[in-house]
Design an enzyme around this catalytic site. Structure first.
Site, PDB file in Angstrom:
ATOM      1  CE  LYS A   1       5.059  -9.810  12.061  1.00 58.73           C
ATOM      2  NZ  LYS A   1       6.276  -9.046  11.679  1.00 58.73           N
TER       3      LYS A   1
ATOM      4  CB  SER B   1       4.851  -5.718  10.791  1.00 58.28           C
ATOM      5  OG  SER B   1       5.925  -6.643  10.676  1.00 58.28           O
TER       6      SER B   1
ATOM      7  CB  SER C   1       8.806  -5.798  11.617  1.00 59.21           C
ATOM      8  OG  SER C   1       8.279  -4.979  10.600  1.00 59.21           O
TER       9      SER C   1
END
Lengths: 60, 464
Positions: free
Chosen positions: B76, B152, B176
């Site tokens: 990420k 996310s 997330s």
């Protein structure tokens, strides 16, 4: 709180902490603050014994 | 397209170890697959091609080894990667100097021989459950490109589901990792709060920020997790515990584990199909017991308030000086977060302490709790409202209804994708354990996988 009271509260806190609210954001900020305020009532309405300390992490 | 791309991390490492293939070939195959398919899914915001090829050459020359030697992974884009600005999904961070070093978990995976091939899309500053990023575009769900990947850590889940890489890292503050794992049909691990160090990652709400891996098998999760454990004095929330490897016990089965299904809030806020996957998992495990997590709805409310306040505080200066540089999807929530009364936040932190004690009592009675990971399957990109048990609710925050009461008190969770009928969109269950008992959650998830009830195959559309 009424919508007018919420608007006045948001404006007062924003002024106190010096957070300008651009016109483009105003409706969204009010909507999100209203949502937060409503959700927070579930939290503050719950009675806790005085010996329950906040859970924030700090190790000296 | 090379079959190297869709193999598990464990299998790839084994094939490289016995010289059936090379790290160079594996990394080249991953890079070629990213080149060919990422335009369809929009997972990657940076591909670290030269770095990855140099690293693969080092593995093949015998200069790097370890249990993940030669395995490609991606992170990420809130993880520091030396030489790249750490975007955290934002426009604002693009002007920051490049990171001077890798995040600690990247270093630990590379110390185990893994090879980083790039950075992945996410909701801006991790404040969302959809990965509909205004700056980098939405990540698309490999099972249906018209739908969200979840967030996310949407790029991290979708990259694994599409078979671009076998292993990724993400973060989980309110769900997330677990939400995108559920919506993309992959395994995800959110360890106990404080288990894995966060040094070199961009924060969101420090009270709840966790890091963890995604993979297509439980064994791969465990391999990565074991490689990343260990203390870190630079992260004040890191528990400074010695590593507690799970891999040796992964196949121990569920004997001796008391397992129950979460009722109450977790039943009321799940659709019939989400409840069905929990029932499928429970049936496979022989579970008939239900437990209640007291005041779970209030726990979710408190997590919401603390997250908003900590996020608003973190970005205060940019919100005051350049608010229009934020993603419209996060901006107004962050500004509102700067205006949360202290009374709400302090009470929410006290409720957290109380709720932790209550849930600890539940764990006196059971070892593992099952709950749906998301209330529904992936919604359409751009969809504002969704139906949940006859109610119209706002889609974005509602995806976290079932995950927030769990991360609120830092419990370890494996999100396990449950096998559904042909053409059905993915859904996962949360396999939840007591603090520091990641082994229990991983053992149960491994048992579900061994029984054929949980599986994370590459999305069919990504194989065409």
């Amino acid at each position: 709180m009424t919508a007018e009271q919420i608007e006045a509260t948001v404006d007062a806190i924003a002024a106190a902490v010096q957070m300008p609210i651009p016109a483009e954001c105003r409706a969204g900020v009010l909507q999100n603050w209203t949502l937060m305020h409503g959700i927070a009532q579930q939290v503050v309405a719950f009675e806790l014994p005085p010996d329950v300390a906040p859970a924030a992490v700090f190790r000296p | 397209m090379s079959d190297l791309c869709i193999q598990s991390a464990a299998d790839l490492a084994q094939r490289i170890r016995v010289q059936e293939t090379t790290a160079g070939a594996v990394v080249q195959a991953a890079l070629a697959r990213i080149d060919a398919l990422d335009a369809r899914y929009n997972c990657f915001t940076a591909v670290t091609r030269e770095r990855a090829l140099a690293r693969a050459a080092a593995v093949d020359a015998g200069r790097a080894s370890g249990p993940l030697a030669g395995v490609p992974f991606a992170v990420k884009n809130l993880f520091d990667l030396a030489g790249l600005p750490t975007l955290a999904g934002s426009k604002i961070n693009r002007t920051l100097p490049p990171a001077r070093a890798d995040a600690l978990l990247v270093l630990r995976l590379e110390a185990a021989g893994a090879i980083c091939v790039g950075a992945l899309n996410m909701d801006e500053y991790a404040y969302g459950f959809t990965t509909e990023n205004a700056h980098d575009g939405p990540t698309r769900n490999p099972h249906d490109v018209e739908r969200i990947a979840g967030g996310s850590s949407g790029g991290s889940a979708a990259a694994v589901a599409a078979g671009l890489v076998p292993l990724t890292l993400g973060s989980d503050t309110n769900g997330s990792i677990r939400v995108p794992a559920s919506l993309c049909g992959v395994f995800g691990l959110k360890p106990t709060y404080g288990r894995l160090p966060r040094s070199g990652s961009y924060p969101f709400a420090a009270s709840f920020d966790h890091l963890g891996p995604f993979a297509r098998s439980v064994r791969d999760l465990a391999l990565a997790y074991d490689a990343m454990q260990g203390p870190d004095p630079l992260d004040p929330a890191c528990a400074q515990r010695a590593a507690d490897p799970i891999l040796p016990a992964l196949d121990a089965g569920t004997a001796g584990l008391r397992i129950a299904v979460a009722g109450g809030h977790f039943a009321q806020n799940a659709s019939p199909e989400a409840l069905a996957v929990v029932s499928d998992a429970a049936r496979a495990l022989g579970v008939t017991r239900t437990v209640q997590l007291p005041e779970a709805a209030r726990a979710r409310a408190a997590a919401f308030v603390i997250t908003m306040a900590e996020g608003g505080n973190l970005h205060f200066a940019d919100l005051a000086s350049r608010p229009l540089d934020f993603d419209p999807a996060t901006r107004d929530r962050f500004i509102a977060g700067t205006l949360v009364p202290a009374h709400y936040v302090v009470q929410a932190q006290r409720l957290r302490q109380w709720y932790r004690q209550q849930v600890a009592r539940v764990f006196d009675e059971v070892d593992v709790i099952l709950a749906a990971a998301t209330p529904v399957t992936a919604t359409k990109i751009g969809q504002v409202m969704m139906e949940l048990n006859g109610r119209q609710v706002v889609a974005r925050p509602s995806m976290g209804l079932l995950t927030q009461p769990i991360s609120f008190i830092g419990l370890p969770v494996v999100a396990a994708p449950i096998v559904r009928g042909p053409g059905a969109l993915p859904l996962g269950v949360q396999v939840i354990a007591a603090p520091w008992q990641e082994a229990h959650a991983l053992r149960v998830a491994a048992a579900l996988e061994a029984a054929g009830v949980a599986a994370a195959p590459v999305a069919p559309g990504a194989l065409q």
